[in-house]
Design an enzyme around this catalytic site. Structure first.
Site, mmCIF file in Angstrom:
data_model
loop_
_atom_site.group_PDB
_atom_site.id
_atom_site.type_symbol
_atom_site.label_atom_id
_atom_site.label_comp_id
_atom_site.label_asym_id
_atom_site.label_seq_id
_atom_site.Cartn_x
_atom_site.Cartn_y
_atom_site.Cartn_z
ATOM 1 N N SER A 124 -124.932 -96.414 57.710
ATOM 2 C CA SER A 124 -126.170 -95.558 57.703
ATOM 3 C C SER A 124 -127.307 -96.402 58.154
ATOM 4 C CB SER A 124 -126.584 -95.278 56.358
ATOM 5 O OG SER A 124 -126.490 -96.523 55.567
ATOM 6 N N HIS A 145 -122.290 -90.638 61.687
ATOM 7 C CA HIS A 145 -123.008 -90.781 60.303
ATOM 8 C C HIS A 145 -123.110 -89.585 59.647
ATOM 9 C CE1 HIS A 145 -126.850 -92.190 58.140
ATOM 10 N NE2 HIS A 145 -125.963 -92.221 57.287
ATOM 11 N N GLU A 157 -124.843 -87.496 62.366
ATOM 12 C CA GLU A 157 -125.957 -88.221 63.388
ATOM 13 C C GLU A 157 -124.800 -88.855 64.433
ATOM 14 O OE1 GLU A 157 -128.581 -90.728 61.336
ATOM 15 O OE2 GLU A 157 -130.127 -90.599 62.826
ATOM 16 N N ASN A 195 -132.486 -92.599 58.640
ATOM 17 C CA ASN A 195 -132.961 -93.388 57.467
ATOM 18 C C ASN A 195 -134.330 -94.066 58.141
ATOM 19 O OD1 ASN A 195 -131.293 -93.291 55.561
ATOM 20 N ND2 ASN A 195 -129.694 -94.320 56.488
HETATM 21 N N1 CAA Z 1 -119.316 -83.361 46.336
HETATM 22 C C1 CAA Z 1 -119.333 -81.848 46.796
HETATM 23 N N2 CAA Z 1 -119.886 -80.789 46.493
HETATM 24 C C2 CAA Z 1 -120.911 -81.219 45.907
HETATM 25 C C3 CAA Z 1 -121.277 -82.326 45.539
HETATM 26 C C4 CAA Z 1 -120.635 -83.379 45.577
HETATM 27 N N3 CAA Z 1 -120.895 -84.671 45.291
HETATM 28 N N4 CAA Z 1 -122.543 -82.349 44.851
HETATM 29 C C5 CAA Z 1 -122.874 -81.031 44.835
HETATM 30 N N5 CAA Z 1 -121.927 -80.374 45.670
HETATM 31 C C6 CAA Z 1 -121.762 -78.931 45.699
HETATM 32 C C7 CAA Z 1 -121.598 -78.242 44.426
HETATM 33 O O1 CAA Z 1 -120.400 -77.997 43.860
HETATM 34 C C8 CAA Z 1 -122.336 -76.852 44.664
HETATM 35 O O2 CAA Z 1 -121.379 -75.931 45.113
HETATM 36 P P1 CAA Z 1 -120.757 -74.697 44.320
HETATM 37 O O3 CAA Z 1 -121.074 -73.623 45.112
HETATM 38 O O4 CAA Z 1 -119.397 -75.265 44.227
HETATM 39 O O5 CAA Z 1 -121.405 -75.005 42.683
HETATM 40 C C9 CAA Z 1 -123.313 -77.083 45.847
HETATM 41 O O6 CAA Z 1 -122.751 -78.344 46.360
HETATM 42 C C10 CAA Z 1 -124.637 -77.033 45.513
HETATM 43 O O7 CAA Z 1 -124.982 -77.846 44.175
HETATM 44 P P2 CAA Z 1 -125.578 -77.351 42.886
HETATM 45 O O8 CAA Z 1 -125.723 -75.882 42.873
HETATM 46 O O9 CAA Z 1 -125.110 -78.140 41.853
HETATM 47 O O10 CAA Z 1 -127.194 -77.983 43.055
HETATM 48 P P3 CAA Z 1 -127.992 -77.665 44.127
HETATM 49 O O11 CAA Z 1 -128.205 -76.310 44.633
HETATM 50 O O12 CAA Z 1 -129.334 -78.249 43.731
HETATM 51 O O13 CAA Z 1 -127.303 -78.606 45.545
HETATM 52 C C11 CAA Z 1 -127.598 -80.657 46.619
HETATM 53 C C12 CAA Z 1 -127.199 -80.041 45.282
HETATM 54 C C13 CAA Z 1 -126.596 -79.936 47.663
HETATM 55 C C14 CAA Z 1 -126.963 -82.177 46.411
HETATM 56 C C15 CAA Z 1 -129.123 -80.727 46.965
HETATM 57 O O14 CAA Z 1 -129.857 -80.846 45.882
HETATM 58 C C16 CAA Z 1 -129.468 -81.366 48.151
HETATM 59 O O15 CAA Z 1 -129.456 -80.996 49.263
HETATM 60 N N6 CAA Z 1 -130.250 -82.555 48.014
HETATM 61 C C17 CAA Z 1 -130.570 -83.302 49.170
HETATM 62 C C18 CAA Z 1 -129.231 -84.223 49.511
HETATM 63 C C19 CAA Z 1 -129.633 -85.183 50.476
HETATM 64 O O16 CAA Z 1 -130.561 -85.168 50.991
HETATM 65 N N7 CAA Z 1 -128.606 -85.839 51.021
HETATM 66 C C20 CAA Z 1 -128.503 -86.772 52.036
HETATM 67 C C21 CAA Z 1 -128.734 -87.994 51.416
HETATM 68 S S1 CAA Z 1 -129.156 -89.364 52.475
HETATM 69 C C22 CAA Z 1 -127.827 -89.864 52.957
HETATM 70 O O17 CAA Z 1 -126.633 -89.374 52.775
HETATM 71 C C23 CAA Z 1 -127.709 -90.770 54.366
HETATM 72 C C24 CAA Z 1 -128.012 -92.013 53.914
HETATM 73 O O18 CAA Z 1 -127.479 -92.790 54.838
HETATM 74 C C25 CAA Z 1 -128.467 -92.757 52.950
#
Ligand code: CAA
Length: 290
Positions: A124, A145, A157, A195
């Protein structure tokens, strides 16, 4: 699956944690024969159990049939011996964010894969050029990424190192798209795009909290409702891991030679206290009751 653009049938994934496991699941779901490697048998067993759970969930939600879930499982192989990745057309590394560990993995892959395989890293923030320099063929090394949670997040990415061959970039973009993702290219500067932009925002949210601009839940509510983010920046920091956020800020400060990117003292303090976010059930917010 065989496609002339990416020319990839067998995908090898190194590391079976949240990112590696997610990448393997997405690759197998998309029809690739996928081998997941980890040194830890426990980690491999957890990864396999998570795959079974998430595939069962996909069937329950009618996103795939039972037959498709079974076929996906049959395309997944779990190994603790790196040599078993020898048949991979691409190796996607998703081990810990530690440059020395990644260099060791890439030296091992370079020794083992003698042909025209692609060597990708899910880092990342660590320099692709630096990781590539551990190998004798930096032109085949590229950043791929993915975002957490991998099965849900659409973006890959794609980061070119200084020496990355354009043909490798084209193959990786085609592969990411075959995996159902949208691939967007970026160049090899600290933090790439995601990031470089996300982490300073998260860090600034810690400063706003530290300076008493607002309570953490209010900072998150303002950003969530005001900017239409799915999670506020502090909730997202817990989700990513506060140690990871602090580490990426240090990488930005060093890579961009600019101290203003250093982690906020409050972020550092929570990390030192062991409040790392969801993974310790306590970070900015307390999850012990949920
Ligand atoms: N693995 C697989 N599926 C997952 C999961 C996981 N860890 N977490 C959530 N899901 C799935 C859920 O199962 C759900 O699907 P279903 O239809 O089966 O229920 C779906 O995602 C939506 O989840 P929820 O209904 O529980 O909750 P939500 O609508 O609030 O969505 C979220 C959850 C997708 C995590 C949303 O809150 C979101 O998009 N958050 C931001 C995530 C983000 O920004 N990620 C990037 C982080 S930065 C990074 O990764 C890069 C880095 O280098 C640090």
């Amino acid at each position: 699956m065989h496609n002339t653009t990416h020319n990839i049938t067998n995908v090898g994934v190194i590391g079976s944690g949240q990112m590696g496991g997610g990448i393997a699941q997405v690759a197998a779901t998309a029809g690739f024969n996928t081998t997941v490697f980890d040194t830890s048998p426990d980690a491999i067993a957890r990864c396999q159990a998570t795959h079974a759970k998430l595939l069962a969930r996909a069937v329950e939600k009618e996103r795939m049939t039972t037959d498709q879930a079974e076929a996906t499982k049959a395309r997944l192989t779990y190994v603790t011996d790196l040599d078993q990745l020898a048949g991979s057309d691409i190796a996607i590394e998703a081990v810990v964010e530690d440059a020395a560990v990644k260099a060791k993995v890439f030296r091992g892959l370079d020794d083992m894969l003698k042909g025209d395989q692609v060597l990708a890293t899910n880092t990342s923030s660590i320099s692709i050029t630096e990781i590539a320099s551990a190998t004798k063929r930096p032109e085949r090394v590229i950043g791929m990424h993915f975002f957490y949670p991998v099965p849900v997040m659409k973006l890959v990415e794609v980061i070119n190192g200084l020496a990355t061959d354009k043909a490798i970039t084209a193959r990786v973009i085609s592969l990411a798209e075959a995996m159902g993702k949208t691939a967007v290219p970026a160049n090899d500067r600290a933090g790439f795009v995601s990031n470089r932009v996300l982490m300073p925002m998260i860090n600034e949210a810690f400063y706003a909290w530290m300076e008493g601009v607002a309570q953490p839940e209010h900072i998150d509510a303002i950003m969530k409702l005001g900017c239409n983010f799915p999670m506020g920046p502090l909730r997202l920091a817990d989700f990513i891991g506060l140690d990871t956020c602090a580490h990426i800020m240090d990488v930005l400060a060093e890579g961009l030679c600019n101290e203003r990117y250093r982690p906020c003292p409050l972020l550092r303090q929570l990390v030192v206290a062991g409040r790392l976010g969801n993974k310790t059930a306590h970070g900015v917010f307390d999850y012990s009751a949920s």
